[in-house]
Scaffold this motif. Structure first.
Motif, PDB file in Angstrom:
ATOM      1  N   THR A   1       2.659 -43.078   8.268  1.00 37.41           N
ATOM      2  CA  THR A   1       1.715 -43.243   9.194  1.00 37.41           C
ATOM      3  C   THR A   1       2.065 -43.255  10.497  1.00 37.41           C
ATOM      4  O   THR A   1       3.978 -43.301  10.335  1.00 37.41           O
ATOM      5  CB  THR A   1       1.245 -44.716   9.282  1.00 37.41           C
ATOM      6  N   ILE A   2       1.039 -42.951  11.828  1.00 39.61           N
ATOM      7  CA  ILE A   2       1.416 -42.151  13.120  1.00 39.61           C
ATOM      8  C   ILE A   2       1.946 -43.767  13.563  1.00 39.61           C
ATOM      9  O   ILE A   2       0.496 -43.565  13.537  1.00 39.61           O
ATOM     10  CB  ILE A   2       0.621 -41.586  12.950  1.00 39.61           C
ATOM     11  N   GLU A   3       2.623 -43.839  14.330  1.00 35.68           N
ATOM     12  CA  GLU A   3       2.868 -45.123  15.344  1.00 35.68           C
ATOM     13  C   GLU A   3       3.307 -44.400  16.875  1.00 35.68           C
ATOM     14  O   GLU A   3       4.156 -43.129  17.022  1.00 35.68           O
ATOM     15  CB  GLU A   3       3.740 -45.918  15.384  1.00 35.68           C
ATOM     16  N   GLY A   4       1.859 -44.285  17.649  1.00 39.32           N
ATOM     17  CA  GLY A   4       2.361 -42.955  18.631  1.00 39.32           C
ATOM     18  C   GLY A   4       2.141 -41.498  18.199  1.00 39.32           C
ATOM     19  O   GLY A   4       1.359 -41.218  18.282  1.00 39.32           O
ATOM     20  N   THR A   5       3.241 -41.230  18.790  1.00 37.55           N
ATOM     21  CA  THR A   5       3.689 -40.424  18.278  1.00 37.55           C
ATOM     22  C   THR A   5       4.675 -40.058  17.006  1.00 37.55           C
ATOM     23  O   THR A   5       4.748 -38.592  17.191  1.00 37.55           O
ATOM     24  CB  THR A   5       3.653 -39.264  19.806  1.00 37.55           C
ATOM     25  N   ARG A   6       4.980 -40.838  16.426  1.00 40.13           N
ATOM     26  CA  ARG A   6       5.953 -40.852  16.085  1.00 40.13           C
ATOM     27  C   ARG A   6       5.170 -40.980  14.247  1.00 40.13           C
ATOM     28  O   ARG A   6       4.850 -42.025  14.266  1.00 40.13           O
ATOM     29  CB  ARG A   6       6.816 -41.994  15.937  1.00 40.13           C
ATOM     30  N   PRO A   7       5.639 -40.450  13.242  1.00 40.53           N
ATOM     31  CA  PRO A   7       5.717 -40.820  11.732  1.00 40.53           C
ATOM     32  C   PRO A   7       6.237 -41.843  11.449  1.00 40.53           C
ATOM     33  O   PRO A   7       7.254 -41.652  11.724  1.00 40.53           O
ATOM     34  CB  PRO A   7       5.962 -39.478  11.681  1.00 40.53           C
ATOM     35  N   MET A   8       5.881 -42.900  10.880  1.00 42.37           N
ATOM     36  CA  MET A   8       6.868 -43.789  10.167  1.00 42.37           C
ATOM     37  C   MET A   8       6.622 -43.879   8.874  1.00 42.37           C
ATOM     38  O   MET A   8       5.954 -44.025   8.528  1.00 42.37           O
ATOM     39  CB  MET A   8       6.728 -45.247  11.140  1.00 42.37           C
ATOM     40  N   MET A   9       7.718 -43.941   7.876  1.00 44.64           N
ATOM     41  CA  MET A   9       7.124 -44.469   6.747  1.00 44.64           C
ATOM     42  C   MET A   9       7.541 -46.022   6.378  1.00 44.64           C
ATOM     43  O   MET A   9       7.469 -46.162   6.797  1.00 44.64           O
ATOM     44  CB  MET A   9       8.656 -43.511   5.877  1.00 44.64           C
ATOM     45  N   VAL A  10       5.877 -46.300   5.694  1.00 46.89           N
ATOM     46  CA  VAL A  10       6.135 -47.269   5.149  1.00 46.89           C
ATOM     47  C   VAL A  10       5.857 -47.067   3.398  1.00 46.89           C
ATOM     48  O   VAL A  10       5.452 -46.343   2.834  1.00 46.89           O
ATOM     49  CB  VAL A  10       4.766 -48.229   5.470  1.00 46.89           C
ATOM     50  N   GLU A  11       6.385 -48.583   3.050  1.00 47.73           N
ATOM     51  CA  GLU A  11       6.259 -48.741   1.626  1.00 47.73           C
ATOM     52  C   GLU A  11       5.107 -49.463   1.490  1.00 47.73           C
ATOM     53  O   GLU A  11       4.980 -50.479   1.919  1.00 47.73           O
ATOM     54  CB  GLU A  11       7.566 -49.676   0.963  1.00 47.73           C
ATOM     55  N   ILE A  12       4.466 -49.342   0.494  1.00 46.60           N
ATOM     56  CA  ILE A  12       2.990 -50.190   0.143  1.00 46.60           C
ATOM     57  C   ILE A  12       3.341 -50.559  -1.391  1.00 46.60           C
ATOM     58  O   ILE A  12       3.353 -50.229  -2.100  1.00 46.60           O
ATOM     59  CB  ILE A  12       1.547 -49.001   0.410  1.00 46.60           C
ATOM     60  N   GLN A  13       3.158 -51.996  -1.307  1.00 45.66           N
ATOM     61  CA  GLN A  13       2.814 -52.569  -2.839  1.00 45.66           C
ATOM     62  C   GLN A  13       1.772 -53.115  -2.712  1.00 45.66           C
ATOM     63  O   GLN A  13       0.943 -53.966  -2.260  1.00 45.66           O
ATOM     64  CB  GLN A  13       4.235 -53.545  -2.993  1.00 45.66           C
ATOM     65  N   ALA A  14       1.305 -52.974  -4.679  1.00 38.02           N
ATOM     66  CA  ALA A  14       0.852 -53.730  -4.481  1.00 38.02           C
ATOM     67  C   ALA A  14       0.778 -54.784  -6.259  1.00 38.02           C
ATOM     68  O   ALA A  14       1.469 -54.256  -7.331  1.00 38.02           O
ATOM     69  CB  ALA A  14      -0.747 -52.237  -5.257  1.00 38.02           C
ATOM     70  N   LEU A  15       0.081 -55.654  -6.293  1.00 38.36           N
ATOM     71  CA  LEU A  15      -0.149 -56.552  -8.034  1.00 38.36           C
ATOM     72  C   LEU A  15      -1.073 -56.667  -8.487  1.00 38.36           C
ATOM     73  O   LEU A  15      -1.969 -57.254  -7.230  1.00 38.36           O
ATOM     74  CB  LEU A  15       1.469 -57.216  -7.708  1.00 38.36           C
ATOM     75  N   VAL A  16      -1.509 -56.396  -9.386  1.00 37.98           N
ATOM     76  CA  VAL A  16      -2.890 -57.001  -9.725  1.00 37.98           C
ATOM     77  C   VAL A  16      -2.316 -57.565 -10.979  1.00 37.98           C
ATOM     78  O   VAL A  16      -2.045 -56.865 -12.094  1.00 37.98           O
ATOM     79  CB  VAL A  16      -3.609 -55.335 -10.472  1.00 37.98           C
ATOM     80  N   THR A  17      -2.898 -58.678 -11.210  1.00 38.42           N
ATOM     81  CA  THR A  17      -2.718 -59.478 -12.468  1.00 38.42           C
ATOM     82  C   THR A  17      -3.949 -59.642 -12.726  1.00 38.42           C
ATOM     83  O   THR A  17      -4.757 -60.371 -12.050  1.00 38.42           O
ATOM     84  CB  THR A  17      -1.583 -60.714 -12.319  1.00 38.42           C
ATOM     85  N   LYS A  18      -4.226 -60.162 -14.693  1.00 44.34           N
ATOM     86  CA  LYS A  18      -4.955 -60.936 -14.587  1.00 44.34           C
ATOM     87  C   LYS A  18      -5.415 -62.198 -13.695  1.00 44.34           C
ATOM     88  O   LYS A  18      -4.895 -63.208 -13.795  1.00 44.34           O
ATOM     89  CB  LYS A  18      -5.352 -61.214 -15.780  1.00 44.34           C
ATOM     90  N   SER A  19      -6.372 -62.636 -13.494  1.00 45.34           N
ATOM     91  CA  SER A  19      -7.180 -63.316 -13.070  1.00 45.34           C
ATOM     92  C   SER A  19      -7.755 -65.246 -13.754  1.00 45.34           C
ATOM     93  O   SER A  19      -7.544 -64.919 -15.054  1.00 45.34           O
ATOM     94  CB  SER A  19      -8.685 -63.971 -12.415  1.00 45.34           C
TER      95      SER A  19
END
Ligand code: TYD
Ligand code: MG
Length: 453
Positions: free
Chosen positions: A298-316
């Motif tokens: 993602t770009i914060e201002g003029t600086r690129p920054m790495m982020v880790e995105i986590q998802a958990l999908v489970t049976k409801s």
């Protein structure tokens, strides 16, 4: 005869004024934010005729500016957010939740400035001299140029500023400052505004740079820092997860620079320390070979920054699927899940979805959409994504992957951190130089992206 009104109502969030109490503020849409305060008596000033006018009007081309009226705080991160250092004669507001580290940051700034020969006055209305000294001892040794004052009366503070003539002043919490000319209690909207006004006059009149601390308040009758945003030159918000150690300083308004910049700090046992490489910091402790985890940029201002995105999908377990997000917009996540359902034919309707930006960071940029989609699909299929791959791109409603800005900077950052593959929008690939050693794959829609990964 009707009695003249002696009180008005203010929204303590944004300062909206009303003659009667309102449940919801028309200005900022906050509920139950109105507080009653005495009316300010306006003394009518004398009209100025052409003969009595004595102000100074100048031609714009006759005004000369000295190049060097910025002072470095020795914190590169803070200097960047300020637009290159502290501007002489400016009034800066530092807002944030209580306990986030505002006093610590400013005390450290004072220490740096006093070391470089500036005269600094730190006014605290919250802590005693001993308490400040205890905090200062944790931070390190201070220079003799650093003066402390514990005071809440604005007139006394003004006197202290005029007699010591410092170059930098810190007012630790505007909400504790009390101006006798204003009838209402400290922290009320009119007190906070009036005090800021006077500080503004001092700053401009004496060419002193003043930092004001403002607590973000959730309840009570204390006015929040947003009430002051339009009055000051620069507004910085200090944010971060209370439980995580890093803190982000975000520029919200800046008359002397860009507002897109952020500064990243880490709270240590000896005060705040700058984080020079936030990407590495954010990716610390990333799980290996686990499904539902994707890295994006993602770009914060003029600086690129790495982020880790986590998802958990489970049976409801219930009829209604639950969706929870941390660090991204809830509605955006729901939208992306609907896109996946329709365009990839995955039946997410009876699955719960939890999406989290690791490290407690908040991302507002749509450029992480594609990574969120990949994380959800990876978790649904229980298939891990290669941990040397980064993914970015905006996702549209028909499942197309749309262009993002500053694609080259994102690829370069990925390369720098040792990623080997980059999945990005095909339309953004035109005209960018692809560095050696990283494989860049352009995709047109989310199906292509899923097939590749
Ligand atoms: P503080 O600056 O008092 O917050 P604010 O002025 O925004 O209310 O920060 C207080 C927090 O910082 C407190 O929880 C303790 C922590 N802290 C450290 O972890 N290390 C330090 O060296 C200092 C001075 C504070
Ligand atoms: Mg404090």
């Amino acid at each position: 005869m009707a009695k003249a009104k002696t009180t008005v109502f203010f929204c303590k969030e944004c300062g909206y004024e009303s003659s009667k109490w309102l449940g919801q503020c028309p200005g900022c849409k906050e509920w139950n934010s109105f507080v009653e305060e005495p009316v300010q008596k306006n003394v009518k000033g004398k009209a100025v005729s052409a003969a009595t006018f004595s102000g100074e009007i100048k031609n714009i081309n006759d005004i000369s500016v000295d190049e060097e009226d910025r002072t470095s705080t020795e914190f590169g991160e803070l200097d960047r957010v300020l637009g290159g250092g502290i501007v002489k004669g400016s009034l800066m507001l530092v807002g944030g939740d209580p306990g986030i580290g505002k006093s610590t940051l400013l005390l450290q700034v004072c220490r740096n400035l006093s070391k470089s020969g500036k005269k600094v006055l730190y006014v605290s209305g919250e802590e005693s001299l001993k308490q400040i000294k205890m905090r200062a001892d944790r931070i390190g040794k201070f220079d003799d140029n650093m003066l402390l004052l514990c005071e809440t009366n604005l007139a006394t503070i003004e006197g202290a500023i005029r007699s010591t003539e410092p170059q930098i002043v810190v007012i630790d919490s505007i909400q504790t400052i009390y101006n006798e000319d204003v009838g209402s209690a400290p922290g009320s909207v009119s007190q906070v505004r009036e005090s800021t006004n006077i500080l503004m006059q001092i700053a401009k009149g004496m060419s002193i740079s003043i930092f004001i601390v403002g607590h973000v308040t959730k309840e009570g009758v204390v006015a929040g820092p947003r009430v002051l945003e339009h009055m000051v030159d620069t507004v910085l918000y200090f944010e971060g997860d209370r439980h995580a150690t890093y803190r982000i300083l975000r520029g919200v308004k800046n008359r002397f620079g860009s507002t897109n910049e952020i500064g990243v700090f880490e709270m240590k046992s000896s005060g705040l320390e700058e984080v020079l490489n936030p990407s590495e910091f954010m990716l610390n402790g990333r799980p290996k070979e686990s499904s539902g985890s994707v890295v994006s940029c993602t770009i914060e201002g003029t600086r690129p920054m790495m982020v880790e995105i986590q998802a958990l999908v489970t049976k409801s377990n219930f009829g209604m699927a639950r969706r929870t997000t941390a660090g991204m917009d809830y509605n955006r996540a729901n939208l992306l899940m609907a896109v996946i359902e329709k365009r990839l034919n995955l039946h997410l309707a009876d699955y719960d979805g939890y999406i989290n930006m690791a490290g407690g960071i908040k991302v507002g940029e749509p450029a992480v959409d594609l990574a969120v989609v990949m994380a959800i699909v990876s978790s649904y299929k229980n298939r891990p994504i290669d941990d040397k791959t980064i993914v970015f791109g905006e996702v549209g409603l028909s499942g197309e992957v749309r262009a993002v800005n500053m694609a080259a900077a994102r690829v370069a950052e990925a390369k720098k951190l040792g990623f080997e593959t980059c999945v990005m929008p095909k339309v953004s690939m035109e005209g960018i130089d692809i560095p050696k050693g990283i494989k860049v794959i352009g995709v047109n829609n989310i199906r292509e992206a899923v097939d590749i990964i």
